[in-house]
Design an enzyme around this catalytic site. Structure first.
Site, PDB file in Angstrom:
ATOM      1  N   ASP A   1     -17.909   7.286   9.140  1.00 48.95           N
ATOM      2  CA  ASP A   1     -17.467   8.627   9.583  1.00 48.95           C
ATOM      3  C   ASP A   1     -16.868   8.528  10.979  1.00 48.95           C
ATOM      4  OD1 ASP A   1     -18.301   9.905   7.304  1.00 48.95           O
ATOM      5  OD2 ASP A   1     -20.138  10.753   8.170  1.00 48.95           O
TER       6      ASP A   1
ATOM      7  N   GLN B   1      23.059  16.669  11.196  1.00 44.03           N
ATOM      8  CA  GLN B   1      21.998  17.575  10.729  1.00 44.03           C
ATOM      9  C   GLN B   1      20.882  16.813   9.984  1.00 44.03           C
ATOM     10  OE1 GLN B   1      21.981  21.279  11.140  1.00 44.03           O
ATOM     11  NE2 GLN B   1      19.900  20.545  10.869  1.00 44.03           N
TER      12      GLN B   1
ATOM     13  N   HIS C   1      17.079   3.972  12.025  1.00 41.99           N
ATOM     14  CA  HIS C   1      17.674   2.763  12.613  1.00 41.99           C
ATOM     15  C   HIS C   1      18.643   2.061  11.651  1.00 41.99           C
ATOM     16  CE1 HIS C   1      14.589   3.106  15.722  1.00 41.99           C
ATOM     17  NE2 HIS C   1      15.111   2.090  16.374  1.00 41.99           N
TER      18      HIS C   1
ATOM     19  N   GLY D   1      20.189  -0.471   9.121  1.00 39.75           N
ATOM     20  CA  GLY D   1      19.927  -1.894   8.899  1.00 39.75           C
ATOM     21  C   GLY D   1      19.161  -2.540  10.049  1.00 39.75           C
TER      22      GLY D   1
ATOM     23  N   GLU E   1     -11.330   1.078   6.255  1.00 38.71           N
ATOM     24  CA  GLU E   1     -12.367   2.100   6.526  1.00 38.71           C
ATOM     25  C   GLU E   1     -12.301   3.235   5.509  1.00 38.71           C
ATOM     26  OE1 GLU E   1     -13.471   2.882  10.498  1.00 38.71           O
ATOM     27  OE2 GLU E   1     -12.785   0.933  11.192  1.00 38.71           O
TER      28      GLU E   1
HETATM   29  C1  FAD Z   1      -6.371  -5.659   7.895  1.00 41.29           C
HETATM   30  C2  FAD Z   1      -7.682  -5.267   7.292  1.00 41.29           C
HETATM   31  C3  FAD Z   1      -8.793  -5.156   8.121  1.00 41.29           C
HETATM   32  C4  FAD Z   1     -10.037  -4.832   7.577  1.00 41.29           C
HETATM   33  N1  FAD Z   1     -11.149  -4.770   8.397  1.00 41.29           N
HETATM   34  C5  FAD Z   1     -12.374  -4.616   7.849  1.00 41.29           C
HETATM   35  C6  FAD Z   1     -13.561  -4.726   8.653  1.00 41.29           C
HETATM   36  O1  FAD Z   1     -13.483  -4.908   9.880  1.00 41.29           O
HETATM   37  N2  FAD Z   1     -14.767  -4.622   8.044  1.00 41.29           N
HETATM   38  C7  FAD Z   1     -14.887  -4.415   6.698  1.00 41.29           C
HETATM   39  O2  FAD Z   1     -16.022  -4.330   6.220  1.00 41.29           O
HETATM   40  N3  FAD Z   1     -13.792  -4.278   5.894  1.00 41.29           N
HETATM   41  C8  FAD Z   1     -12.548  -4.392   6.454  1.00 41.29           C
HETATM   42  N4  FAD Z   1     -11.416  -4.312   5.656  1.00 41.29           N
HETATM   43  C9  FAD Z   1     -11.572  -4.084   4.236  1.00 41.29           C
HETATM   44  C10 FAD Z   1     -11.154  -2.677   3.802  1.00 41.29           C
HETATM   45  O3  FAD Z   1     -12.047  -1.727   4.303  1.00 41.29           O
HETATM   46  C11 FAD Z   1     -11.044  -2.666   2.271  1.00 41.29           C
HETATM   47  O4  FAD Z   1      -9.891  -3.439   1.945  1.00 41.29           O
HETATM   48  C12 FAD Z   1     -10.916  -1.257   1.703  1.00 41.29           C
HETATM   49  O5  FAD Z   1     -12.137  -0.566   1.854  1.00 41.29           O
HETATM   50  C13 FAD Z   1     -10.519  -1.254   0.214  1.00 41.29           C
HETATM   51  O6  FAD Z   1     -11.294  -2.145  -0.517  1.00 41.29           O
HETATM   52  P1  FAD Z   1     -10.560  -3.185  -1.509  1.00 41.29           P
HETATM   53  O7  FAD Z   1      -9.535  -3.891  -0.686  1.00 41.29           O
HETATM   54  O8  FAD Z   1     -11.593  -4.003  -2.152  1.00 41.29           O
HETATM   55  O9  FAD Z   1      -9.812  -2.290  -2.559  1.00 41.29           O
HETATM   56  P2  FAD Z   1     -10.416  -1.687  -3.916  1.00 41.29           P
HETATM   57  O10 FAD Z   1     -11.722  -1.017  -3.617  1.00 41.29           O
HETATM   58  O11 FAD Z   1     -10.404  -2.742  -4.952  1.00 41.29           O
HETATM   59  O12 FAD Z   1      -9.343  -0.584  -4.265  1.00 41.29           O
HETATM   60  C14 FAD Z   1      -8.116  -0.871  -4.959  1.00 41.29           C
HETATM   61  C15 FAD Z   1      -7.463   0.469  -5.271  1.00 41.29           C
HETATM   62  O13 FAD Z   1      -8.302   1.238  -6.154  1.00 41.29           O
HETATM   63  C16 FAD Z   1      -8.581   2.495  -5.566  1.00 41.29           C
HETATM   64  N5  FAD Z   1      -9.938   2.919  -5.899  1.00 41.29           N
HETATM   65  C17 FAD Z   1     -11.077   2.188  -5.830  1.00 41.29           C
HETATM   66  N6  FAD Z   1     -12.129   2.929  -6.187  1.00 41.29           N
HETATM   67  C18 FAD Z   1     -11.672   4.171  -6.452  1.00 41.29           C
HETATM   68  C19 FAD Z   1     -12.266   5.386  -6.881  1.00 41.29           C
HETATM   69  N7  FAD Z   1     -13.585   5.493  -7.093  1.00 41.29           N
HETATM   70  N8  FAD Z   1     -11.469   6.463  -7.075  1.00 41.29           N
HETATM   71  C20 FAD Z   1     -10.140   6.371  -6.870  1.00 41.29           C
HETATM   72  N9  FAD Z   1      -9.502   5.247  -6.477  1.00 41.29           N
HETATM   73  C21 FAD Z   1     -10.260   4.156  -6.260  1.00 41.29           C
HETATM   74  C22 FAD Z   1      -8.429   2.275  -4.052  1.00 41.29           C
HETATM   75  O14 FAD Z   1      -8.217   3.488  -3.365  1.00 41.29           O
HETATM   76  C23 FAD Z   1      -7.245   1.327  -4.032  1.00 41.29           C
HETATM   77  O15 FAD Z   1      -6.059   2.067  -4.159  1.00 41.29           O
HETATM   78  C24 FAD Z   1     -10.155  -4.590   6.193  1.00 41.29           C
HETATM   79  C25 FAD Z   1      -9.012  -4.674   5.368  1.00 41.29           C
HETATM   80  C26 FAD Z   1      -7.798  -5.020   5.907  1.00 41.29           C
HETATM   81  C27 FAD Z   1      -6.608  -5.141   4.988  1.00 41.29           C
END
Ligand code: FAD
Length: 383
Positions: A240, A279, A338, A340, A363
């Site tokens: 949160d 515009q 911008h 190209g 998050e």
């Molecule tokens: C650059 C970067 C930094 C990060 N830093 C941190 C960090 O410091 N600490 C940490 O713990 N994590 C971190 N993360 C991880 C990040 O929080 C997760 O990637 C994110 O929560 C999504 O999880 P996932 O990638 O497994 O996607 P998934 O959960 O597999 O989701 C894939 C897709 O399905 C959708 N989806 C999944 N479940 C549902 C549902 N119930 N209803 C509808 N749609 C759904 C999602 O919205 C998404 O579009 C980081 C990620 C990146 C890319």
């Protein structure tokens, strides 16, 4: 709620903007290109208290209100989002849970080090099979006398390549029907703690996002944050708060891209006049300015609720959802304005465009934010 910035907020904005333009602007493109974490600049942030934005003064923090803390992240991200990310994760999801859930001994030991920037913090929940479904963590923590032995792999850890302390979510048992997780304060020097290669990311490339490996990692029992089994409670409360930080980051990215687009539109001549006189371009600029203003109000509303001590989870999700959407829309329009050149690394908007996308993902994805908001709305008779 105050709609005009007070003197304090203006001073903070001016001071961080000055720092960002002096120290970050000259290196932002290069550290993005080479994926380099600029340790020397991070050192310069320590005396400015950017690592202890909301930590109490007794622990060496700046004890800022939430709007001020958001402004700091916004202004850093306006110039260099990867550094904004380091600071917002450190403060928003590493320091904050210490403030909320640590014992007096844990606070005394860790907060002065975190607030001063001697220790860089990380928050490590995500795993290969636990992303949006944060309850599916598979890392285990098994008690052995006065220690816990942690085994598992964490992925996508912001600040992972440089963190001195990470909050690791691990399974400690099963309640009837569901796994029970706990949060461990794990120092990078503990035996069995290892870092993976840095991720080769689309954006935020100067942040050392990496995996963390825990192989029979020995963590003292006194390093449990909160109580055994508090993992989900601490994770949700921390996210949160973190979402306010991501919203501030997204807003800063949008603001930076917007200013670059306005400048370019005034300079670029086509049909023997600046494209800003067209515009269509003016419509883009009007939409961008309006969306950024709306995003800022939503963000500061969430901050104000937090400082009033009111529940702010729904508002934080609204701010995160809206600000990240605005960041993606505005940076895309900035590239469009911008032409190209916007697609070339010669101009900053290309970087802003790549940096913006992930604010819709980490998050809690935008889909997850909608779930949080809908749940809050549907649980109340009026909103
Ligand atoms: C650059 C970067 C930094 C990060 N830093 C941190 C960090 O410091 N600490 C940490 O713990 N994590 C971190 N993360 C991880 C990040 O929080 C997760 O990637 C994110 O929560 C999504 O999880 P996932 O990638 O497994 O996607 P998934 O959960 O597999 O989701 C894939 C897709 O399905 C959708 N989806 C999944 N479940 C549902 C549902 N119930 N209803 C509808 N749609 C759904 C999602 O919205 C998404 O579009 C980081 C990620 C990146 C890319």
């Amino acid at each position: 709620m105050q709609f005009n910035p007070c003197v304090k907020h203006k001073l903070i904005r001016d001071s961080v903007r000055n720092f960002a333009e002096t120290e970050l602007a000259p290196i932002a493109a290069e550290i993005d290109r080479t994926a380099t974490f600029p340790r020397d600049v991070m050192e310069k942030m320590r005396p400015l208290n950017y690592f202890g934005l909301q930590a109490p003064k007794e622990f060496g923090g700046a004890a800022l209100d939430s709007v001020s803390a958001a402004i700091v992240v916004e202004e850093l991200s306006r110039v260099c989002a990867a550094i904004g990310l380091c600071i917002t994760v450190h403060n928003g999801v590493a320091v904050y849970p210490f403030l909320r859930f640590a014992t007096p001994e844990q606070k005394k030991h860790y907060l002065p080090r975190l607030a001063s920037g001697e220790f860089i913090g990380a928050f490590s929940l995500t795993e290969a099979n636990a992303g949006s479904d944060a309850g599916s963590v598979e890392t285990t923590a098994v008690k052995n006398n006065k220690e816990y032995i942690l085994n598992g792999t964490k992925i996508f850890v912001t600040n992972g390549g440089v963190c001195d302390v990470a909050l690791i979510f691990a399974l400690t048992g099963f309640e009837p029907g569901r796994p029970q997780s706990s949060v461990f304060i794990v120092e990078s020097g503990y035996p069995g703690f290892m870092r993976g290669e840095l991720e080769d990311l689309c954006g935020m490339r100067a942040n050392p996002v990496s995996s963390l490996f825990l192989e029979d990692c020995r963590v003292p029992e006194k390093n449990i944050l909160g109580k055994v089994g508090d993992g989900m409670k601490i994770g949700l409360a921390t996210l949160d708060n973190g979402r306010i930080g991501v919203a501030a980051q997204a807003l800063g990215i949008a603001q930076g891209a917007f200013e670059a687009a306005v400048k370019y539109a005034k300079e670029r001549q086509q049909f023997k006049k600046p494209i800003a006189s067209l515009q269509t371009i003016q419509n883009y600029i009007a939409d961008m300015a309006t969306e950024i203003k709306a995003a800022r109000l939503l963000l500061y509303d969430a901050c104000a609720r937090k400082d009033e001590g009111a529940p702010f989870g729904c508002e934080a999700s609204m701010a995160k959802l809206y600000c990240s959407t605005v960041a993606s829309t505005v940076t895309s329009l900035a590239v469009q304005i911008h032409g190209g050149y916007g697609y070339s690394k010669e101009y900053d908007v290309e970087r802003y465009f790549r940096d913006a996308k992930v604010t819709e993902i980490y998050e809690g994805t935008s889909e997850v934010q909608r779930m949080v908001i809908a749940r809050a709305v549907l649980s109340q008779l009026t909103f």
